[in-house]
Design a protein around this motif. Structure first.
Motif, PDB file in Angstrom:
ATOM      1  N   HIS B 119      -1.879   7.169   5.691  1.00 49.68           N
ATOM      2  CA  HIS B 119      -0.966   8.117   5.073  1.00 49.68           C
ATOM      3  C   HIS B 119      -1.625   8.709   3.835  1.00 49.68           C
ATOM      4  CE1 HIS B 119       2.495  10.030   3.430  1.00 49.68           C
ATOM      5  NE2 HIS B 119       3.174   9.755   4.514  1.00 49.68           N
ATOM      6  N   PRO B 120      -1.685  10.040   3.747  1.00 50.66           N
ATOM      7  CA  PRO B 120      -2.426  10.674   2.653  1.00 50.66           C
ATOM      8  C   PRO B 120      -1.895  10.329   1.263  1.00 50.66           C
ATOM      9  CG  PRO B 120      -1.191  12.288   3.951  1.00 50.66           C
ATOM     10  CD  PRO B 120      -1.179  11.011   4.713  1.00 50.66           C
ATOM     11  N   GLU B 121      -0.596  10.068   1.150  1.00 52.20           N
ATOM     12  CA  GLU B 121      -0.043   9.820  -0.183  1.00 52.20           C
ATOM     13  C   GLU B 121      -0.361   8.414  -0.694  1.00 52.20           C
ATOM     14  OE1 GLU B 121       1.471  11.822  -2.177  1.00 52.20           O
ATOM     15  OE2 GLU B 121       1.816  13.554  -0.872  1.00 52.20           O
ATOM     16  N   LEU B 122      -0.668   7.507   0.227  1.00 57.69           N
ATOM     17  CA  LEU B 122      -0.893   6.128  -0.190  1.00 57.69           C
ATOM     18  C   LEU B 122      -2.325   5.943  -0.686  1.00 57.69           C
ATOM     19  CD1 LEU B 122       0.896   4.167   2.670  1.00 57.69           C
ATOM     20  CD2 LEU B 122       1.808   4.884   0.470  1.00 57.69           C
ATOM     21  N   THR B 123      -2.525   4.934  -1.508  1.00 55.86           N
ATOM     22  CA  THR B 123      -3.877   4.674  -2.008  1.00 55.86           C
ATOM     23  C   THR B 123      -4.712   4.014  -0.915  1.00 55.86           C
ATOM     24  OG1 THR B 123      -3.422   2.426  -2.725  1.00 55.86           O
ATOM     25  CG2 THR B 123      -2.898   4.181  -4.279  1.00 55.86           C
ATOM     26  N   GLY B 124      -6.002   3.950  -1.163  1.00 52.02           N
ATOM     27  CA  GLY B 124      -6.898   3.312  -0.211  1.00 52.02           C
ATOM     28  C   GLY B 124      -6.461   1.887   0.088  1.00 52.02           C
ATOM     29  N   ARG B 125      -6.112   1.155  -0.963  1.00 52.00           N
ATOM     30  CA  ARG B 125      -5.704  -0.237  -0.797  1.00 52.00           C
ATOM     31  C   ARG B 125      -4.457  -0.346   0.080  1.00 52.00           C
ATOM     32  NH1 ARG B 125      -6.939  -4.469  -4.146  1.00 52.00           N
ATOM     33  NH2 ARG B 125      -7.664  -3.035  -5.737  1.00 52.00           N
ATOM     34  N   GLU B 126      -3.453   0.474  -0.228  1.00 51.27           N
ATOM     35  CA  GLU B 126      -2.214   0.425   0.556  1.00 51.27           C
ATOM     36  C   GLU B 126      -2.484   0.767   2.016  1.00 51.27           C
ATOM     37  OE1 GLU B 126       1.203   1.723  -2.651  1.00 51.27           O
ATOM     38  OE2 GLU B 126      -0.241   3.217  -2.027  1.00 51.27           O
ATOM     39  N   ASN B 127      -3.377   1.753   2.215  1.00 53.07           N
ATOM     40  CA  ASN B 127      -3.697   2.147   3.581  1.00 53.07           C
ATOM     41  C   ASN B 127      -4.436   1.057   4.342  1.00 53.07           C
ATOM     42  OD1 ASN B 127      -2.758   4.716   4.526  1.00 53.07           O
ATOM     43  ND2 ASN B 127      -3.853   5.615   2.797  1.00 53.07           N
ATOM     44  N   VAL B 128      -5.266   0.308   3.637  1.00 51.18           N
ATOM     45  CA  VAL B 128      -5.981  -0.790   4.297  1.00 51.18           C
ATOM     46  C   VAL B 128      -4.958  -1.776   4.873  1.00 51.18           C
ATOM     47  CG1 VAL B 128      -7.412  -2.816   3.899  1.00 51.18           C
ATOM     48  CG2 VAL B 128      -8.115  -0.607   2.999  1.00 51.18           C
ATOM     49  N   TYR B 129      -3.953  -2.093   4.076  1.00 49.77           N
ATOM     50  CA  TYR B 129      -2.949  -3.050   4.541  1.00 49.77           C
ATOM     51  C   TYR B 129      -2.096  -2.469   5.663  1.00 49.77           C
ATOM     52  CZ  TYR B 129      -4.055  -6.641   1.216  1.00 49.77           C
ATOM     53  OH  TYR B 129      -4.696  -7.643   0.559  1.00 49.77           O
TER      54      TYR B 129
END
Lengths: 285, 425
Positions: B119-129
């Motif tokens: 998701h473009p709005e989420l940070t890299g870390r959030e996207n990893v999870y």
């Protein structure tokens, strides 16, 4: 990696149900992350953040208070200001309609995901239902605020309203899933959902009680009344919620039992349909 | 012998294609009036509902039987539409087979796309999870591998920046890093490596090889024969939904390339897509490949073709043909014809050319033809070109030991022999 639990997966037409529910449990973490995604995305880049999820029920309350209270003169003899009792009706209705809306769009809106990766498709509507539930809990803040401003002490049984949220969210989700299975083939159905919910808001005891309505009708339109009473799955749950949240409302056990019957029937139908459609809907979208 | 981890028996997948009759014509014939279009659409829908049973069946896969053992790295090859992606979709449970049965042992992860669910709005870390969860990883698993993922992706301090601010390269690196650390028992990969720069692609391939060496079974779909050669220990060649070959990698690739038929020899160029900078003074209309039935050429065999083109005005400059040669990795070389006409009258013309591909290594190539004026010393101005114009195959040289073997990583040009000057004592 290799070794450990070497579980067998069988893939065949018709599939295996036990395996599906096991997977659903395995993917519970995904539901959590999806719900969290919905929340963080909603509150990033919006100025008033949290307020958005409150604005909708508040505006609804104002509208319904105007139409039913001011124009139609409902709720003259209630001990709590009419708009407070309307909000107590709007809160569960908002939960129901949000759960229904997101569930009805779950297959089409997540098609980009579902065509690329497997997970039990039920994960996504369940995650959305969880988000709607949390929104509902946030709305309690408003309810308590409105009650406090009016120096109104809710009955202790308001605690019972919390467990009622679950069947309400479930009912919305299941009805939404039935629509979701139909939208795969007939996409236009999605456009109907807001209208149906709009109508539902006026024929469900959100801003009035069934007892008051019966009194108003004075025995007239018995068929209409019966349709609203027996034919609307939300009637019993709405009534029960308002009974729990406000003094002076009566509990209609029969209506509540009817709602639970509806819920059981809708849930069974929704699961059967959804399980059937989710197997191959990727081929159609 | 290693145990079987994927067993497929009689697997088939049927798609329904609606064959639309009369109402479809109605849709196009009634002109552009919006109302009549809507009416036609309603009519069409009704027609579809009523005649729902008259749909045509199309079997994307039929009668697939496979046994794949643990630790094998299997390349799945075949032309577009051969059923490769369908097979992967069935294995990864995105859709169900119509018939047959597949048994998988252990956990299967599929990489059909890089960054699914990012998701473009989420940070890299959030996207990893989030992405990890979508791929079926548990939170504890992601926690444990987070450091490795971060390191592999080379994202560094940007891990807490919303992904929408990433360059496309960073996005892909992070997405692949998550997928590469899944450690499933079976890994299914669909050409996701066609992304990122060359260095990162190599890193991805190495990671996949490492995963395979750890006892993970890998199924890899690609059109890139070089990576198939590099990674796979077995090849399965699909054609029209059936397995036509299963076994040795080199033999499988040969089967795939010899399938030939898809190579056209009489090509209509009028409907092909074109760049918009062309002068439009002349258009190539048709290309006939001469002396060949299937565009498979022997080593050093010249490629002869007749080009039909139409000049829309009189062109008073000398006209040249440019031949651009490409292989799967990119441009191989370029060649110009001599100016074959000092000027062109308006009207249709044909010209026969012969392209001597005698330094071309065995492999598959495409050629893009361009018509232009001027010369190749920087003054070439393009009248028309089509990318790519046609595809062909060059076979290995026949020797007493059989056909010459040429590895893709040796390049596509067979350089002239090294000349012996003298020998010493």
């Amino acid at each position: 990696m290799a070794g450990g639990e070497q579980r067998k997966t069988v893939i065949e037409a018709g599939g295996r149900n036990l395996q599906y529910w096991r997977d659903l449990w395995h993917y519970r973490g995904l539901a959590f992350h999806m719900a969290r995604r919905d929340f963080s995305v909603r509150y990033k880049q919006t100025v008033i953040g949290l307020a958005w999820s409150l604005l909708n029920p508040l505006l609804n309350m104002l509208l319904l208070s105007l139409v039913f209270g001011t124009f139609a003169g409902f709720g003259q003899d209630s001990e709590v200001p009419y708009y407070v009792s309307v909000f107590a009706g709007v809160l569960p209705w908002t939960l129901f309609s949000r759960a229904l809306t997101v569930a009805s769009g779950t297959l089409l809106n997540n098609a980009h995901l579902m065509t690329k990766v497997y997970f039990p498709r039920l994960v996504s509507p369940l995650a959305s239902a969880a988000t709607a539930l949390i929104d509902a809990l946030i709305s309690y803040l408003i309810l308590f605020l409105l009650m406090g401003v009016n120096r109104y002490l809710p009955p202790a049984r308001i605690l019972l309203s919390f467990p009622l949220l679950l069947p309400i969210a479930l009912l919305g989700t299941c009805l939404g899933l039935v629509i979701a299975t139909m939208t795969v083939r007939f996409r236009d159905l999605n456009n109907l959902v807001p209208y149906l919910l709009q109508i539902g808001q006026y024929v469900t005891p959100v801003a009035f009680s069934m007892a008051e309505l019966r009194e108003r009708l004075g025995g007239g339109h018995p068929k209409l009344f019966a349709a609203l009473y027996y034919g609307n799955p939300m009637t019993g749950l709405e009534t029960a919620f308002k009974w729990a949240a406000l003094r002076g409302e009566a509990l209609d056990g029969k209506a509540l039992a009817l709602s639970f019957l509806w819920l059981a029937a809708v849930a069974a139908f929704a699961l059967l349909r959804f399980r059937k459609v989710e197997r191959t809907f990727v081929d159609i979208v | 012998m290693e145990p079987v981890v994927i067993r497929a028996e009689g697997v088939g997948k049927r798609y329904r294609i609606s064959s639309l009759g009369r109402p479809e014509n109605a849709l196009t014939d009634r002109g552009s009036h919006a109302l009549s279009k809507a009416a036609a659409r309603v009519q069409q829908t009704l027609h579809n509902v009523i005649h729902a049973r008259k749909k045509e069946d199309f079997w994307a896969l039929r009668g697939i039987g496979l046994e794949i053992r643990r630790g094998e790295c299997v390349g799945i090859i075949g032309k577009n539409g051969a059923g490769k992606s369908t097979l992967l979709k069935l294995l990864s449970r995105i859709t169900e087979p119509t018939e047959g049965r597949i048994e998988l042992t252990g956990r299967l992860s599929a990489m059909l796309e890089v960054g699914t669910g990012f998701h473009p709005e989420l940070t890299g870390r959030e996207n990893v999870y989030l992405n990890g969860a979508i791929l079926g990883m548990r939170k504890t698993e992601i926690d444990a591998k987070f450091g490795a993922i971060l390191e592999f992706s080379e994202i560094g301090k940007f891990i807490d920046t919303p992904v929408k601010r990433y360059s496309s390269g960073m996005f892909v690196r992070l997405a692949f890093a998550v997928a590469a650390h899944m450690e499933p028992d079976i890994l299914v990969v669909d050409e996701v490596l066609a992304v990122g720069d060359a260095r990162f692609q190599k890193k991805c391939l190495d990671q996949m090889s490492a995963v395979a060496e750890n006892g993970c079974t890998v199924l890899y779909v690609s059109h890139n024969m070089a990576t198939i050669r590099q990674m796979c220990t077995r090849a399965i060649c699909l054609k029209e939904g059936r397995v036509i070959f299963d076994g040795d990698v080199e033999e499988g690739i040969r089967q795939y390339q010899a399938e030939g038929g898809a190579h056209e020899t009489d090509i209509d160029l009028t409907q092909r897509e074109r760049m918009d900078f062309l002068s439009g003074e002349a258009t190539m209309t048709r290309l006939e490949l001469l002396d060949t039935r299937d565009c498979v050429y022997a080593y050093e065999e010249p490629i002869r073709f007749r080009l039909h083109f139409c000049s829309h005005t009189e062109i008073d400059r000398p006209v040249t043909l440019r031949v651009e040669l490409h292989d799967s990795r990119g441009a191989v070389g370029m060649s110009y014809s001599e100016a074959f006409a000092p000027q062109l009258a308006a009207g249709n013309h044909t010209a026969v050319f012969s392209f001597a591909g005698h330094c071309l290594a065995p492999g598959s190539y495409t050629i893009a033809l361009g018509l232009g004026t001027g010369d190749n010393f920087g003054a070439f101005s393009t009248l028309d070109c089509v990318y790519p114009t046609f595809a062909f195959e060059v076979l290995g040289r026949e020797g007493p030991e059989g056909r010459e073997v040429w590895r893709a990583n040796w390049g596509s040009i067979h350089l002239p022999p090294c000349i012996l000057d003298k020998t010493g004592a």
